[in-house]
Design a protein around this motif. Sequence first.
Motif, PDB file in Angstrom:
ATOM      1  N   THR A  31       0.827  -1.292  -0.192  1.00  0.00           N
ATOM      2  CA  THR A  31      -0.019  -0.027  -0.003  1.00  0.00           C
ATOM      3  C   THR A  31       0.801   1.306  -0.008  1.00  0.00           C
ATOM      4  O   THR A  31       0.357   2.357   0.119  1.00  0.00           O
ATOM      5  CB  THR A  31      -0.835  -0.099   1.194  1.00  0.00           C
ATOM      6  OG1 THR A  31      -0.299   0.011   2.408  1.00  0.00           O
ATOM      7  CG2 THR A  31      -1.823  -1.269   1.259  1.00  0.00           C
TER       8      THR A  31
ATOM      9  N   GLN B 293      -6.754   0.135  -4.701  1.00  0.00           N
ATOM     10  CA  GLN B 293      -5.461  -0.303  -5.381  1.00  0.00           C
ATOM     11  C   GLN B 293      -6.317  -0.678  -6.631  1.00  0.00           C
ATOM     12  O   GLN B 293      -6.481  -2.035  -6.919  1.00  0.00           O
ATOM     13  CB  GLN B 293      -4.747  -1.592  -4.845  1.00  0.00           C
ATOM     14  CG  GLN B 293      -3.714  -0.921  -3.563  1.00  0.00           C
ATOM     15  CD  GLN B 293      -2.857  -2.034  -2.975  1.00  0.00           C
ATOM     16  OE1 GLN B 293      -2.273  -2.506  -3.798  1.00  0.00           O
ATOM     17  NE2 GLN B 293      -3.159  -2.504  -1.773  1.00  0.00           N
TER      18      GLN B 293
ATOM     19  N   ASN C  60      -6.375  -1.723   7.001  1.00  0.00           N
ATOM     20  CA  ASN C  60      -6.565  -2.630   6.180  1.00  0.00           C
ATOM     21  C   ASN C  60      -7.503  -3.834   6.618  1.00  0.00           C
ATOM     22  O   ASN C  60      -7.858  -4.890   5.981  1.00  0.00           O
ATOM     23  CB  ASN C  60      -5.392  -3.018   5.241  1.00  0.00           C
ATOM     24  CG  ASN C  60      -4.662  -2.039   4.489  1.00  0.00           C
ATOM     25  OD1 ASN C  60      -5.415  -1.642   3.298  1.00  0.00           O
ATOM     26  ND2 ASN C  60      -3.582  -1.498   4.753  1.00  0.00           N
TER      27      ASN C  60
END
Length: 438
Positions: A125, A219, A349
Amino acid sequence: MKINTLNRRFLQVSVYVFFSLIISSTINAQTFTAKNVELYDNFREVFTQEIPVEVSGLPINIDGIFGLESVEITLHHNRTSDLKIQLQAPDGTTSWVTNRNGGLIGKNYIATKFSQFGKDGIINTAKNPFTGNFIPDGQFAYFNNNQNPNGTWKVLIEDLKPEEKGFLDEVQITFGKNPAIIKKRNICSFATPEFCLNNGKNIELLPDLVIVPNFTKTQFQEFSNDDEHFHSQLKISVAIANIGLGPLEVFPDTLGMKINKPAFDKSDKRFPLFQKIYSLKDKNFSSVNKKSGTIYYEKLPGHEHYHVDDWIEMRLVKFEKNKKIIVAKGAKVSYCLFTNGMLYEKDKNSIIDNKQYGNDLKNYGLGDYPSCELMKQGIAVGGYDYYGLMYEGQFLQLPKYMKNGDYILEIEIDPDHKYYESNRKNNLFSMPIKIEKQ
């Protein structure tokens, strides 16, 4: 007589100091280094470059008290997403350090430290040049398995695309008293069933598989219809976590196959899988095997290991007059199943359906799936299996003459219902997405 006594005392003190220095050198952090290595480019063929790091003078066992702490890399490369970097221990244990991170134009790793609980978050990330302390793409905890660390460690580097060469300035491997471990509230394992929970019932410990939203939401990348490399593709990251009471574990049906046949000859043939389902009763584990999906050898560069078929389905859809229309389906449907990350309670996350997950999960860490080996794959309780947007096949091919506008991205785990779970209602993830470059 006095001189001899003094000499003996001096000798005793000297020996004591000498051995104290040896002991203290083994329990304090020690770093081992390799420097100045020119990296091989990809010449239409993937080659694994092995960079040895010699380790000596450490205790003969590394574990959760003293063991591997971190790896630090300074490496110059104009497109780091070409690179898959792994660490291999003397006993053969191998784990990803960083795999195809940096997007299309990201350059260099500069003083990039990797540790199990890196304060700057997960490497996939982050942004180039990745200066900081990051959680690796794999699990360093697997190295601290009571092995003897003395010997040759190897940094394995693969360049998966041609045209860009690189140079490894330095790699440092550090061992010390803050080793990589999987944090657990209770140490639930197959060896310690007394620490495992089953909700007070004698039930099957089934997995519960979910998409981790933040990876996909942050993403993804759309490419135009005139892009030189990724014509009309929507590239997507996906991480699949297990929040159930038991691990997902699969293994091939080897009945009737010759044991000595190397790796099922690595052909395109599919082999049937069993799913191993565990139960816990009176603090004892038992298991049953149920037929599930199939497995095959994936030959794409960067993979070259075994993948489970039909594991996910990615779709781009739109609704017209309350009718769902599938605009595109994803090319990547098979995954190698292994635990290359863990949900941590302090990691953004690890939020799923607005709930924070971590080591408060019942049976957190149960299951051991460190690699893409043929005979056993899976996802531990509290673990996840991550595929980045630059991985081969990880995209939706958008149709010709597609209109720009608002669509919905859907990702479904096990769309054909081949595997056993405690809850299928959370297998489908969806999010709005805007197509702008077609």
